[in-house]
Design an enzyme around this catalytic site. Structure first.
Site, short mmCIF file in Angstrom:
data_model
loop_
_atom_site.label_atom_id
_atom_site.label_comp_id
_atom_site.label_asym_id
_atom_site.label_seq_id
_atom_site.Cartn_x
_atom_site.Cartn_y
_atom_site.Cartn_z
N TRP A 180 -48.38 -7.89 4.05
CA TRP A 180 -47.53 -6.74 4.39
C TRP A 180 -48.12 -5.43 3.85
CZ3 TRP A 180 -42.46 -5.57 1.32
CH2 TRP A 180 -41.82 -4.46 1.88
N TYR A 190 -46.69 -4.82 10.44
CA TYR A 190 -47.22 -4.37 9.15
C TYR A 190 -48.29 -3.31 9.38
CZ TYR A 190 -44.84 -8.47 7.16
OH TYR A 190 -43.91 -9.41 6.79
N GLN A 222 -37.97 -17.83 7.37
CA GLN A 222 -38.51 -16.93 6.34
C GLN A 222 -37.43 -15.96 5.87
OE1 GLN A 222 -42.05 -13.66 5.76
NE2 GLN A 222 -42.60 -15.47 6.93
N ARG A 281 -54.01 -10.48 -10.35
CA ARG A 281 -52.64 -10.99 -10.21
C ARG A 281 -52.58 -12.10 -9.16
NH1 ARG A 281 -50.00 -5.07 -10.24
NH2 ARG A 281 -50.23 -4.68 -12.46
N1 LIG Z 1 -40.10 -11.62 6.96
C1 LIG Z 1 -39.85 -10.44 6.46
O1 LIG Z 1 -38.97 -9.70 6.92
C2 LIG Z 1 -40.65 -9.98 5.28
C3 LIG Z 1 -40.30 -8.82 4.56
C4 LIG Z 1 -41.07 -8.47 3.46
C5 LIG Z 1 -42.16 -9.24 3.09
N2 LIG Z 1 -42.49 -10.34 3.82
C6 LIG Z 1 -43.65 -11.20 3.46
O2 LIG Z 1 -43.64 -11.44 2.06
C7 LIG Z 1 -44.88 -11.03 1.51
C8 LIG Z 1 -44.71 -10.60 0.09
O3 LIG Z 1 -43.81 -9.50 0.01
P1 LIG Z 1 -43.92 -8.52 -1.23
O4 LIG Z 1 -45.23 -7.84 -1.22
O5 LIG Z 1 -42.70 -7.69 -1.26
O6 LIG Z 1 -43.89 -9.61 -2.43
P2 LIG Z 1 -43.68 -9.54 -3.99
O7 LIG Z 1 -44.72 -10.44 -4.55
O8 LIG Z 1 -42.23 -9.79 -4.29
O9 LIG Z 1 -43.98 -8.04 -4.42
C9 LIG Z 1 -45.27 -7.51 -4.44
C10 LIG Z 1 -45.20 -6.19 -5.16
O10 LIG Z 1 -44.99 -6.44 -6.55
C11 LIG Z 1 -45.92 -5.71 -7.30
N3 LIG Z 1 -46.31 -6.45 -8.49
C12 LIG Z 1 -46.66 -7.75 -8.59
N4 LIG Z 1 -46.99 -8.06 -9.87
C13 LIG Z 1 -46.86 -6.93 -10.58
C14 LIG Z 1 -47.03 -6.61 -11.94
N5 LIG Z 1 -47.40 -7.53 -12.84
N6 LIG Z 1 -46.78 -5.33 -12.33
C15 LIG Z 1 -46.37 -4.41 -11.44
N7 LIG Z 1 -46.20 -4.65 -10.12
C16 LIG Z 1 -46.43 -5.90 -9.69
C17 LIG Z 1 -47.13 -5.57 -6.39
O11 LIG Z 1 -47.87 -4.47 -6.81
P3 LIG Z 1 -49.49 -4.64 -6.99
O12 LIG Z 1 -50.02 -4.73 -5.62
O13 LIG Z 1 -49.88 -3.38 -7.71
O14 LIG Z 1 -49.71 -5.88 -7.81
C18 LIG Z 1 -46.48 -5.38 -5.04
O15 LIG Z 1 -46.16 -4.03 -4.82
C19 LIG Z 1 -45.37 -9.94 2.48
O16 LIG Z 1 -46.75 -9.70 2.39
C20 LIG Z 1 -44.98 -10.56 3.80
O17 LIG Z 1 -45.93 -11.54 4.18
C21 LIG Z 1 -41.77 -10.72 4.91
#
Ligand SMILES: NC(=O)c1ccc[n+]([C@@H]2O[C@H](COP(=O)([O-])OP(=O)(O)OC[C@H]3O[C@@H](n4cnc5c(N)ncnc54)[C@H](OP(=O)(O)O)[C@@H]3O)[C@@H](O)[C@H]2O)c1
Length: 297
Positions: free
Chosen positions: A21, A52, A176, A267
């Site tokens: 994403w 995305y 999902q 990470r």
């Molecule tokens: N089906 C849907 O409607 C839907 C909606 C949303 C997402 N998704 C799917 O879910 C996947 C994951 O979503 P997500 O990216 O929101 O997942 P997430 O893993 O909950 O959040 C990722 C975010 O957390 C931050 N983060 C992680 N570890 C960190 C740390 N130690 N310190 C500070 N920040 C940290 C990351 O920043 P950094 O990059 O700086 O580590 C990133 O911005 C997406 O890529 C997509 O495939 C699906």
């Protein structure tokens, strides 16, 4: 990494998946490094979507296009992953799951991803205006033409999922929903029970609540209590709060694969450790109770 089957298929993937994403601003080189870090860590399910990149410089399709360029640079990479994408979000409409739209969207995704087929094609959000029979006909054709091996849904309620399934030739192998220690609805809204009923896999999106959990900050009414609970368990397990939050999603009895989204290579690699953490049932219920604000009945 330990493996989890996709639905009732013979296809297995790593217990944790990687999502694209937040990919649209990545250079191809950076995206390549993230995909390799995820695959090397055992995260073999790679999830993306045509939307995305929308609202960002690359625009609609941007994240798929970057991933497609990564795949084109090294043709061997495609066979290392189970590739999942989604279609059906069409701003400003905002959703379109009509036959014509989905059929074209599938072809456009394949073209951007520079591949002949995806492993999993998911309807991103339910379209309340497209007849369910039409959506099902599009998915039936997508499967019978070999453009996707398997089909799934995202952000569907259980009744919506069942209504679609009633018109499909093939089983929906996945759903999902958003699921994390800070978004526990699928535990009680029937989503995970539908997975147990049908053998489908739940792909949990934003399992770190989009970064709120590692940043230890949430505007959820129970956010402070949940984060304090995760911190306490993390200390006891000598693990990071993030990995405890991922282990929480893995502890539920349904087949759940959290999709992480960090853009940081270290990470990505470190997250794999979460698959080895076996929380106790008491740890799990502590997190559920912190979210509920009361003890289990
Ligand atoms: N089906 C849907 O409607 C839907 C909606 C949303 C997402 N998704 C799917 O879910 C996947 C994951 O979503 P997500 O990216 O929101 O997942 P997430 O893993 O909950 O959040 C990722 C975010 O957390 C931050 N983060 C992680 N570890 C960190 C740390 N130690 N310190 C500070 N920040 C940290 C990351 O920043 P950094 O990059 O700086 O580590 C990133 O911005 C997406 O890529 C997509 O495939 C699906």
């Amino acid at each position: 990494m330990r493996q989890t089957a996709i639905g009732k298929t013979q296809v297995e993937v790593g217990a944790i998946a990687y999502g694209c994403w937040r990919f649209a601003e990545s250079s191809v080189e950076d995206a390549d490094a993230k995909i390799r870090a995820a695959l090397d860590a055992g995260m073999t399910l790679i999830d993306t979507a045509d939307i995305y990149g929308f609202g960002e410089p690359r625009g609609f399709g941007g994240a798929e296009a970057v991933l497609g360029d990564v795949l084109a640079r090294d043709p061997g990479l495609r066979s290392r992953m189970i590739l999942a994408t989604k279609g059906g979000i069409t701003p400003p409409r905002p959703y379109d799951s009509s036959y014509d739209y989905l059929t074209e969207a599938m072809d456009a995704s394949l073209s951007r991803l520079q591949t002949d087929r995806v492993d999993l094609y998911q309807i991103h959000r339910p379209d309340l205006t497209a007849p369910v029979e039409e959506t099902a006909r599009a998915l039936n054709d997508i499967v019978s033409s070999g453009k996707a091996r398997f089909i799934g849904v995202s952000n569907y309620t259980v009744p919506q999922t069942r209504a679609l399934q009633a018109h499909l030739d093939a089983p929906l192998v996945s759903t999902q929903p958003e699921f994390s220690a800070l978004h526990q609805d699928p535990i009680i809204d029937g989503t995970f029970d539908w997975c147990s009923e049908t053998g489908a896999t739940a792909l949990a999106w934003s399992p770190l609540a989009g970064g709120d959990i590692p940043r230890l900050s949430s505007d959820h009414p129970r956010g402070a209590e949940v984060i304090a609970c995760l911190q306490k368990i993390a200390e006891a397990h000598s693990a990071s709060v993030s990995n405890i939050a991922l282990a929480f999603t893995l502890k539920h009895q349904a087949k759940i694969i959290p999709i992480i989204g960090t853009q940081n290579l270290e990470r990505i690699t470190d997250s794999a450790k979460a698959a080895e953490i076996n929380l106790s049932a008491r740890d799990f219920y502590d997190i559920v109770e912190a979210y509920r604000g009361e003890a289990m009945p």
